[in-house]
Design an enzyme around this catalytic site. Structure first.
Site, mmCIF file in Angstrom:
data_model
loop_
_atom_site.group_PDB
_atom_site.id
_atom_site.type_symbol
_atom_site.label_atom_id
_atom_site.label_comp_id
_atom_site.label_asym_id
_atom_site.label_seq_id
_atom_site.Cartn_x
_atom_site.Cartn_y
_atom_site.Cartn_z
ATOM 1 C CG HIS A 56 7.841 -2.884 7.209
ATOM 2 N ND1 HIS A 56 6.997 -3.387 8.167
ATOM 3 C CD2 HIS A 56 7.153 -1.876 6.628
ATOM 4 C CE1 HIS A 56 5.856 -2.723 8.164
ATOM 5 N NE2 HIS A 56 5.922 -1.790 7.241
ATOM 6 C CG ASN A 129 1.292 -2.311 9.271
ATOM 7 O OD1 ASN A 129 2.334 -2.899 9.006
ATOM 8 N ND2 ASN A 129 1.078 -1.062 8.939
ATOM 9 C CE1 TYR A 339 4.439 -0.816 0.591
ATOM 10 C CE2 TYR A 339 5.183 -2.982 1.238
ATOM 11 C CZ TYR A 339 4.632 -1.768 1.562
ATOM 12 O OH TYR A 339 4.297 -1.500 2.860
#
Ligand code: NDP
Length: 503
Positions: A56, A129, A339
């Protein structure tokens, strides 16, 4: 004079006398070490780039709000969802996944759709997504999968053999591959696509009643896609087309919006449901759990500074609020770690203090102190340990989620629920796609898979064949492969097929 914003200074505020000529020994002599301004300017420039996100990396973002349009208090006690008409400030980042920071917006790739809600119970992130499913369902496979989407370690080129070798040996990917190679794999812009949580999450109400949920942000601009040819042209002529489109739409007051629809399943029903709700390669068919519209997301403000607000934006599915909890979906469980870990590497341990990431509607109180780039007062002289008797912040047991019943023995176990990797890809191909969609799907796959070795083409066609015989046959025909060989491979177990097509 100190308040004069027009006066050029060094990083530490010293007035700069000249910003065009370096300080030299004599008119034509070497540059002096004592040109502190030059050293300061170069040293900072040398450090302008922070680590790129490993996935990303290329993205665009905007500010806006989320407004509740239906009463969902029966399902969740999340405060930001507690009343119709209630608005919460949000920041949203869209992205491509596999490309580098300078890659083209028109690449065939899933698109990231990450929403940060600044709620009074802390920041809540929905990191989804534009596709409702994913390629794999166990996080141990994730680094391998991403390696195959990036560059060959020897040539530094994208590699169709790596790409299709992994996918054809990982048949659970065929549902996502079918979406990716439909024209939805190249959305026209970020405004013309949906966003999905893909994972199942847990909602719970004030009484502790639990519900499994799936999020669907449905575009109000309508789904619009690029054909493969249109995407190919844009990649060369306007690699930032989607970034520009989002910025310009908001700048001209044409604010993009999405309807939030939820699929909601009573907790107990998951145990007997025909699909495993923790398997991210599956959707919940709408006929089983019709989506309910509960809110509206609107983007109405552009960032003022890309680096500050978009590049430094950091989302995590681990940012949850009371009323919303994770499910045991293995991919989600790994993302809860990964993350935050990525952001600590990319932005540092105090990345939660960067304004776009900092809580806005909640007050942050805890016993964390220090660390690189702690830029505020570090909570001054307040207590830095718990328990304390000096009035420090206290835990709130009411913030606990109701938990899950668990049984079983530890082990490395594959998903074992009625676990057909092909049924939903087949349904999409046969029942949802139009003739136009199928024609484009086949030609998009043939154009890409055609660059891989023949044995890998055969193996992947067998996977398509298992989803639907017509699907596998048409791709094989497009590639000029022997259909009987594809049928033979499709009739084998995954292990035998891999052995029969080994390099
Ligand atoms: P439905 O007919 O009720 O819904 C089909 C869904 O497919 C719609 O949400 C539509 O999205 C979406 N869709 C249409 N074309 C494509 C495409 N090329 N790629 C991806 N999605 C597309 O069917 P079911 O709910 O019974 O599901 C059938 C199949 O539809 C699934 O196996 C799955 O592949 C796909 N699908 C299902 C979703 C779900 O949550 N149930 C979500 C998305 C896809 P839109 O309304 O935006 O046009």
């Amino acid at each position: 004079m100190a308040e004069d914003k027009k006066r050029l200074t060094t990083s530490f505020g010293k007035p700069v006398d000249d910003d065009l000529n370096s300080l030299t020994a004599g008119e034509r002599g070497p540059v002096l070490m004592q040109d502190i301004h030059l050293l300061d300017k170069l040293a900072h420039f040398d450090r302008e780039r922070i680590p790129e996100r490993v996935v990303h990396a290329k993205g665009a973002g905007a500010h806006g709000y989320f407004e509740v349009t239906a009463d969902v208090t029966e399902y969740t006690k999340a405060k930001f969802l507690s009343a119709v008409g209630r608005r919460t400030e949000v920041f949203v980042r869209f992205s491509t996944v596999g490309g580098e920071r300078g890659s083209a917006d028109a690449e065939r790739d899933p698109r990231g759709f990450a929403v940060k809600f600044y709620t009074e119970d802390g920041n809540y992130d929905m990191t989804g997504n534009n596709t409702p499913v994913f390629f794999i369902r166990d996080p141990l496979k994730f680094p391998d999968f991403i390696h195959t989407q990036k560059r060959n370690p020897a040539t530094n080129l994208k590699d169709p053999d790596m790409f299709w070798d992994f996918l054809s040996l990982t048949p659970e990917s065929v549902h996502q591959v079918t979406i990716l190679f439909s024209d939805r794999g190249t959305p026209k812009t970020y405004r013309h696509m949906n966003g999905y949580s893909s994972h199942t999450f847990l909602w719970y109400n004030e009484a502790g009643d639990r519900y499994w949920v799936q999020y669907h942000f449905k575009t109000e601009q309508g789904i619009q896609n690029l054909t493969a040819q249109e995407a190919e042209v844009l990649k060369g002529t306007d690699p930032d087309h989607a970034t520009r489109d989002l910025y310009q739409a908001i700048a001209r007051g044409d604010y993009p919006a999405w309807r939030l629809e939820m699929q909601i399943m009573p907790y107990e029903e998951a145990a007997t449901y025909r699909f495993d709700i923790l398997d991210i390669t599956k959707v919940w068919p709408h006929a089983d759990y019709p989506p309910i519209t509960i809110g509206r997301l609107v983007l109405d403000r552009n960032p003022e500074n890309y680096f500050a607000e978009v590049e430094q934006a950091a989302f995590s599915p681990g940012n949850l609020v009371p009323g919303i909890a994770p499910s045991p979906d293995k991919m989600l469980q790994a993302r809860l770690f990964s993350y935050h870990d990525t952001h600590r590497h990319r932005l540092g341990p105090n990345y939660h203090l960067i304004p776009v990431n900092a809580a806005k509607a909640a007050t942050v109180n805890n016993y964390q102190r220090d660390g690189a780039m702690r830029t505020d007062d570090n909570l001054g002289g307040t207590p830095n340990y718990w328990p304390n008797s000096f009035g420090g912040p206290v835990p709130d047991p009411g913030a606990a989620d109701p938990g899950l019943e668990l049984t079983g023995v530890t082990g490395r176990t594959a998903y074992s629920h009625p676990n057909d990797d092909f049924v939903q890809a087949g349904a999409l191909y046969r029942d949802v796609m139009t003739d136009y969609d199928r024609d484009h799907l086949i030609s998009n796959i043939v154009g890409h898979l055609g660059a891989a070795q023949k044995r890998i083409q055969l193996r992947q066609c067998a996977v398509f064949y298992k989803a639907d015989p017509d699907y596998g046959t048409r791709v094989a025909q497009g590639l000029g492969l022997d259909i009987a060989e594809v049928e033979r491979l499709a009739s084998m177990s995954g292990e035998d097929r891999a052995a029969a097509t080994a390099g």
